[in-house]
Design a protein around this motif. Structure first.
Motif, PDB file in Angstrom:
ATOM      1  N   ARG A  24      38.044  34.117  40.225  1.00 53.35           N
ATOM      2  CA  ARG A  24      39.099  34.193  41.209  1.00 53.35           C
ATOM      3  C   ARG A  24      40.226  35.019  40.152  1.00 53.35           C
ATOM      4  NH1 ARG A  24      42.785  33.121  44.985  1.00 53.35           N
ATOM      5  NH2 ARG A  24      44.501  32.438  44.668  1.00 53.35           N
ATOM      6  N   LEU A  25      40.520  34.710  38.804  1.00 55.22           N
ATOM      7  CA  LEU A  25      41.074  35.915  38.039  1.00 55.22           C
ATOM      8  C   LEU A  25      40.663  37.153  38.100  1.00 55.22           C
ATOM      9  CD1 LEU A  25      43.373  36.495  35.833  1.00 55.22           C
ATOM     10  CD2 LEU A  25      41.776  35.704  34.081  1.00 55.22           C
ATOM     11  N   ARG A  26      39.374  37.412  38.201  1.00 54.52           N
ATOM     12  CA  ARG A  26      38.848  38.682  38.245  1.00 54.52           C
ATOM     13  C   ARG A  26      39.141  39.558  39.528  1.00 54.52           C
ATOM     14  NH1 ARG A  26      34.334  41.796  36.132  1.00 54.52           N
ATOM     15  NH2 ARG A  26      33.506  42.943  37.754  1.00 54.52           N
ATOM     16  N   ARG A  27      38.998  38.659  40.737  1.00 56.22           N
ATOM     17  CA  ARG A  27      39.418  39.169  41.977  1.00 56.22           C
ATOM     18  C   ARG A  27      40.772  39.518  41.916  1.00 56.22           C
ATOM     19  NH1 ARG A  27      35.772  34.844  43.641  1.00 56.22           N
ATOM     20  NH2 ARG A  27      37.937  33.585  44.442  1.00 56.22           N
ATOM     21  N   ILE A  28      41.657  38.953  41.301  1.00 53.27           N
ATOM     22  CA  ILE A  28      43.100  39.117  41.329  1.00 53.27           C
ATOM     23  C   ILE A  28      43.469  40.339  40.823  1.00 53.27           C
ATOM     24  CG2 ILE A  28      45.608  38.056  40.852  1.00 53.27           C
ATOM     25  CD1 ILE A  28      44.383  35.285  41.136  1.00 53.27           C
ATOM     26  N   VAL A  29      42.770  40.413  39.551  1.00 57.52           N
ATOM     27  CA  VAL A  29      42.848  41.584  38.561  1.00 57.52           C
ATOM     28  C   VAL A  29      42.496  42.724  39.457  1.00 57.52           C
ATOM     29  CG1 VAL A  29      42.544  42.514  36.593  1.00 57.52           C
ATOM     30  CG2 VAL A  29      43.083  40.155  36.520  1.00 57.52           C
ATOM     31  N   GLU A  30      41.436  42.763  39.907  1.00 57.44           N
ATOM     32  CA  GLU A  30      40.758  43.829  40.609  1.00 57.44           C
ATOM     33  C   GLU A  30      41.900  44.094  41.896  1.00 57.44           C
ATOM     34  OE1 GLU A  30      37.002  41.914  42.026  1.00 57.44           O
ATOM     35  OE2 GLU A  30      35.801  43.353  40.862  1.00 57.44           O
ATOM     36  N   ALA A  31      42.292  43.304  42.507  1.00 63.89           N
ATOM     37  CA  ALA A  31      43.257  43.805  43.675  1.00 63.89           C
ATOM     38  C   ALA A  31      44.481  44.397  43.033  1.00 63.89           C
ATOM     39  CB  ALA A  31      43.672  42.430  44.355  1.00 63.89           C
ATOM     40  N   ILE A  32      45.098  43.991  41.801  1.00 67.83           N
ATOM     41  CA  ILE A  32      46.143  44.859  41.297  1.00 67.83           C
ATOM     42  C   ILE A  32      45.633  46.080  40.714  1.00 67.83           C
ATOM     43  CG2 ILE A  32      47.315  44.883  39.203  1.00 67.83           C
ATOM     44  CD1 ILE A  32      47.538  41.490  39.492  1.00 67.83           C
ATOM     45  N   LEU A  33      44.499  46.400  40.309  1.00 65.54           N
ATOM     46  CA  LEU A  33      44.176  47.473  39.770  1.00 65.54           C
ATOM     47  C   LEU A  33      43.849  48.543  40.863  1.00 65.54           C
ATOM     48  CD1 LEU A  33      41.909  46.899  36.949  1.00 65.54           C
ATOM     49  CD2 LEU A  33      44.116  47.352  36.600  1.00 65.54           C
ATOM     50  N   ARG A  34      43.111  47.923  42.158  1.00 62.15           N
ATOM     51  CA  ARG A  34      43.191  48.768  43.358  1.00 62.15           C
ATOM     52  C   ARG A  34      44.555  49.020  43.881  1.00 62.15           C
ATOM     53  NH1 ARG A  34      39.130  44.913  44.853  1.00 62.15           N
ATOM     54  NH2 ARG A  34      40.810  43.974  46.206  1.00 62.15           N
ATOM     55  N   GLU A  35      45.456  48.243  43.830  1.00 59.87           N
ATOM     56  CA  GLU A  35      46.746  48.879  44.322  1.00 59.87           C
ATOM     57  C   GLU A  35      47.281  49.758  43.253  1.00 59.87           C
ATOM     58  OE1 GLU A  35      49.995  48.853  46.915  1.00 59.87           O
ATOM     59  OE2 GLU A  35      48.199  48.365  47.206  1.00 59.87           O
ATOM     60  N   ARG A  36      47.208  49.627  42.138  1.00 61.03           N
ATOM     61  CA  ARG A  36      47.704  50.724  41.295  1.00 61.03           C
ATOM     62  C   ARG A  36      47.133  52.050  41.393  1.00 61.03           C
ATOM     63  NH1 ARG A  36      46.532  49.255  34.762  1.00 61.03           N
ATOM     64  NH2 ARG A  36      48.375  47.724  35.055  1.00 61.03           N
TER      65      ARG A  36
END
Length: 60
Positions: A41-53
């Motif tokens: 779940r942490l990984r999915r959250i960080v992936e979403a943040i990096l995609r948005e970035r």
């Protein structure tokens, strides 16, 4: 979290130095959405943040 970012950078074929650490707002978003436990779940959250970035990054 730095290990998650390093793994994601490696998967993208990037050196980790090209993926800056999360800023204060990004870190706050992680803490609001991840209370610990599942690293997936942490990984999915960080992936979403990096995609948005990436989406918001200026393009030339």
């Amino acid at each position: 979290m730095p290990a998650v970012i390093a793994d994601l950078a490696k998967e993208r074929g990037l050196d980790q130095i090209w993926v800056p650490p999360l800023d204060g707002v990004e870190y706050a978003a992680v803490t609001m959405n991840w209370r610990g436990g599942s690293v997936r779940r942490l990984r999915r959250i960080v992936e979403a943040i990096l995609r948005e970035r990436d989406r918001r990054a200026p393009r030339n």
